[in-house]
Design a protein around this motif. Structure first.
Motif, PDB file in Angstrom:
ATOM      1  N   MET A  75      -9.619  19.478  23.049  1.00 36.20           N
ATOM      2  CA  MET A  75      -8.655  18.715  24.003  1.00 36.20           C
ATOM      3  C   MET A  75      -7.302  19.497  23.858  1.00 36.20           C
ATOM      4  O   MET A  75      -6.908  19.908  22.842  1.00 36.20           O
ATOM      5  N   ALA A  76      -6.902  19.473  24.986  1.00 34.35           N
ATOM      6  CA  ALA A  76      -5.513  20.383  25.188  1.00 34.35           C
ATOM      7  C   ALA A  76      -4.528  19.448  24.905  1.00 34.35           C
ATOM      8  O   ALA A  76      -4.647  18.498  24.665  1.00 34.35           O
ATOM      9  N   SER A  77      -3.091  20.056  24.562  1.00 32.85           N
ATOM     10  CA  SER A  77      -2.089  19.401  24.401  1.00 32.85           C
ATOM     11  C   SER A  77      -1.684  18.151  24.906  1.00 32.85           C
ATOM     12  O   SER A  77      -1.160  17.221  24.689  1.00 32.85           O
ATOM     13  N   ASN A  78      -1.843  18.352  26.436  1.00 27.83           N
ATOM     14  CA  ASN A  78      -1.622  17.240  27.359  1.00 27.83           C
ATOM     15  C   ASN A  78      -2.540  16.148  27.197  1.00 27.83           C
ATOM     16  O   ASN A  78      -2.340  15.145  28.186  1.00 27.83           O
ATOM     17  N   GLY A  79      -3.599  16.123  26.449  1.00 33.06           N
ATOM     18  CA  GLY A  79      -4.232  14.969  26.408  1.00 33.06           C
ATOM     19  C   GLY A  79      -5.827  15.023  27.154  1.00 33.06           C
ATOM     20  O   GLY A  79      -6.652  14.125  26.910  1.00 33.06           O
ATOM     21  N   SER A  80      -5.891  16.241  27.918  1.00 35.45           N
ATOM     22  CA  SER A  80      -7.112  16.439  28.703  1.00 35.45           C
ATOM     23  C   SER A  80      -7.797  17.529  27.995  1.00 35.45           C
ATOM     24  O   SER A  80      -7.500  18.368  27.074  1.00 35.45           O
ATOM     25  N   SER A  81      -9.037  17.714  28.487  1.00 36.52           N
ATOM     26  CA  SER A  81      -9.975  18.622  28.074  1.00 36.52           C
ATOM     27  C   SER A  81      -9.682  19.860  28.668  1.00 36.52           C
ATOM     28  O   SER A  81     -10.337  20.960  28.269  1.00 36.52           O
ATOM     29  N   VAL A  82      -9.001  19.789  29.943  1.00 34.83           N
ATOM     30  CA  VAL A  82      -8.559  20.924  30.507  1.00 34.83           C
ATOM     31  C   VAL A  82      -7.225  21.482  30.412  1.00 34.83           C
ATOM     32  O   VAL A  82      -6.210  20.669  30.539  1.00 34.83           O
ATOM     33  N   PRO A  83      -7.042  22.752  29.873  1.00 37.76           N
ATOM     34  CA  PRO A  83      -5.629  23.074  29.331  1.00 37.76           C
ATOM     35  C   PRO A  83      -4.672  23.167  30.669  1.00 37.76           C
ATOM     36  O   PRO A  83      -5.153  23.602  31.871  1.00 37.76           O
ATOM     37  N   LEU A  84      -3.514  22.919  30.905  1.00 32.93           N
ATOM     38  CA  LEU A  84      -2.312  23.062  31.642  1.00 32.93           C
ATOM     39  C   LEU A  84      -2.041  24.529  31.609  1.00 32.93           C
ATOM     40  O   LEU A  84      -1.240  24.592  30.382  1.00 32.93           O
ATOM     41  N   ILE A  85      -2.080  25.286  32.701  1.00 35.95           N
ATOM     42  CA  ILE A  85      -1.415  26.484  32.575  1.00 35.95           C
ATOM     43  C   ILE A  85      -0.427  26.786  33.552  1.00 35.95           C
ATOM     44  O   ILE A  85      -0.659  26.522  34.798  1.00 35.95           O
ATOM     45  N   GLY A  86       0.972  27.034  32.935  1.00 34.76           N
ATOM     46  CA  GLY A  86       2.066  27.092  33.849  1.00 34.76           C
ATOM     47  C   GLY A  86       2.006  28.384  34.424  1.00 34.76           C
ATOM     48  O   GLY A  86       1.849  29.317  33.819  1.00 34.76           O
ATOM     49  N   VAL A  87       2.200  28.278  35.798  1.00 37.95           N
ATOM     50  CA  VAL A  87       2.344  29.991  36.426  1.00 37.95           C
ATOM     51  C   VAL A  87       3.567  30.104  37.212  1.00 37.95           C
ATOM     52  O   VAL A  87       4.138  29.225  37.877  1.00 37.95           O
ATOM     53  N   THR A  88       4.553  31.084  36.686  1.00 35.69           N
ATOM     54  CA  THR A  88       5.844  31.028  37.508  1.00 35.69           C
ATOM     55  C   THR A  88       5.850  31.616  39.070  1.00 35.69           C
ATOM     56  O   THR A  88       4.465  32.179  39.444  1.00 35.69           O
ATOM     57  N   THR A  89       6.632  30.989  39.602  1.00 37.29           N
ATOM     58  CA  THR A  89       6.594  31.491  41.243  1.00 37.29           C
ATOM     59  C   THR A  89       7.558  32.077  41.591  1.00 37.29           C
ATOM     60  O   THR A  89       8.612  32.198  40.833  1.00 37.29           O
ATOM     61  N   TYR A  90       7.567  32.759  42.708  1.00 38.08           N
ATOM     62  CA  TYR A  90       8.608  33.471  43.780  1.00 38.08           C
ATOM     63  C   TYR A  90       9.515  32.390  44.126  1.00 38.08           C
ATOM     64  O   TYR A  90       9.155  31.302  44.576  1.00 38.08           O
ATOM     65  N   LEU A  91      10.843  32.581  44.585  1.00 39.59           N
ATOM     66  CA  LEU A  91      11.598  31.906  45.320  1.00 39.59           C
ATOM     67  C   LEU A  91      12.133  32.706  46.338  1.00 39.59           C
ATOM     68  O   LEU A  91      13.057  33.588  46.410  1.00 39.59           O
ATOM     69  N   GLU A  92      11.516  32.576  47.524  1.00 42.35           N
ATOM     70  CA  GLU A  92      11.401  33.458  48.776  1.00 42.35           C
ATOM     71  C   GLU A  92      11.692  32.415  50.030  1.00 42.35           C
ATOM     72  O   GLU A  92      11.398  31.448  50.263  1.00 42.35           O
ATOM     73  N   GLN A  93      12.359  33.077  51.015  1.00 43.21           N
ATOM     74  CA  GLN A  93      12.127  32.881  52.256  1.00 43.21           C
ATOM     75  C   GLN A  93      10.912  32.848  52.763  1.00 43.21           C
ATOM     76  O   GLN A  93      10.180  33.842  52.914  1.00 43.21           O
ATOM     77  N   ALA A  94      10.187  31.523  53.334  1.00 42.98           N
ATOM     78  CA  ALA A  94       8.793  31.531  53.628  1.00 42.98           C
ATOM     79  C   ALA A  94       8.656  30.840  55.076  1.00 42.98           C
ATOM     80  O   ALA A  94       9.168  29.827  55.119  1.00 42.98           O
ATOM     81  N   ARG A  95       7.545  31.353  55.711  1.00 47.10           N
ATOM     82  CA  ARG A  95       7.295  30.562  57.090  1.00 47.10           C
ATOM     83  C   ARG A  95       5.932  29.819  56.791  1.00 47.10           C
ATOM     84  O   ARG A  95       4.992  30.475  56.272  1.00 47.10           O
ATOM     85  N   PHE A  96       6.066  28.520  57.225  1.00 42.51           N
ATOM     86  CA  PHE A  96       4.641  27.770  56.923  1.00 42.51           C
ATOM     87  C   PHE A  96       4.611  26.490  57.957  1.00 42.51           C
ATOM     88  O   PHE A  96       5.737  25.998  57.944  1.00 42.51           O
ATOM     89  N   GLY A  97       3.571  26.221  58.742  1.00 45.44           N
ATOM     90  CA  GLY A  97       3.642  25.283  59.669  1.00 45.44           C
ATOM     91  C   GLY A  97       4.854  25.410  60.652  1.00 45.44           C
ATOM     92  O   GLY A  97       4.873  26.499  61.358  1.00 45.44           O
TER      93      GLY A  97
END
Length: 245
Positions: free
Chosen positions: A1-23
């Protein structure tokens, strides 16, 4: 069991901070290539996107089971005592501040870490290492970054017995897109992978449970998620050890 209490580990992934177009919008945004998320899921984890805003605290990081430091913009060279090279790109100082803090907290908590491209360079700098700011000046070619927005292909040799070699073998072909690379290694780091021109392509921190960085982009090969599997398995093992103590 993962530390978050689930059997699936939570994996943090860092993100970009950018100007982005969507919708209908064209706004400053926290963004990340979906390939990272898909690789984490395929490897058996659940990805959590970590935006470079605010200040990370130990209680935030303690909720994660693993961390991926993603690729992106050049790191501020003042962090390793250099002035910017003419080819050094536009810096993302907010992201630098966020991710250096995040990495140090993960290291203190012994949370498994995988650094990808910029992420490997960040690990090296955080441990006191330096970079070549423009690889063509050293290698004499552009094989590591042939065209902006296009991945190159490199043959990589990995040290026998290393964690990375145990996951992908002692020889592998990779997707690469970088114009900077490790010069002097940070304290405690070991170089365990090299391109044919001698460029350092993989590092490990032997004193840690699982801290590994690769200069290439494993997320660009969706059929081979072995590095992400290594991170997820390390997260599961660490969680199991914590439960047994």
């Amino acid at each position: 069991m993962a530390s978050n209490g689930s059997s699936v580990p939570l994996i943090g992934v860092t993100t970009y901070l950018e100007q982005a177009r969507f919708g209908l919008w064209d706004r400053p945004s926290a963004v990340l290539m979906r390939s990272y998320l898909d690789c984490v899921v395929t490897a058996g984890g659940m990805p959590v996107m970590l935006p470079p805003v605010g200040r990370w605290l130990p209680e935030h990081v303690s909720r994660l089971d693993g961390l991926v430091l993603s690729g992106g913009a050049d790191i501020d060279p003042s962090r390793y005592g250099q002035a910017p090279h003419a080819a050094t790109g536009t810096l993302r100082l907010e992201r630098d501040t966020s991710e250096f803090g995040l990495f140090h907290l993960a290291l203190e908590a012994d949370i498994p870490v995988l650094g990808v491209c910029r992420g490997m360079q960040l690990i090296n700098i955080a441990l006191g290492g330096t970079l070549h700011q423009h690889v063509p000046d050293v290698a004499g070619s552009t094989t590591h970054n042939p065209t902006p927005g296009v991945f190159g292909s490199n043959e990589i040799k990995l040290a026998p017995g290393s964690v990375v070699a145990g996951l992908v073998g002692e020889h592998t072909t990779v997707h690469c897109h970088h114009h900077q690379a490790i010069d002097q290694l940070g304290s405690g780091l070991s170089a365990v992978g090299w391109a044919q021109d001698g460029t350092v392509e993989a590092v490990e921190l032997p004193e840690a449970g699982f801290v590994t960085g690769v200069q290439w982009h494993p997320e660009e090969n969706s059929t081979d998620v072995r590095l992400f599997q290594g991170l997820v398995q390390a997260a599961i093992q660490k969680s199991a050890q914590g439960k047994s103590q």
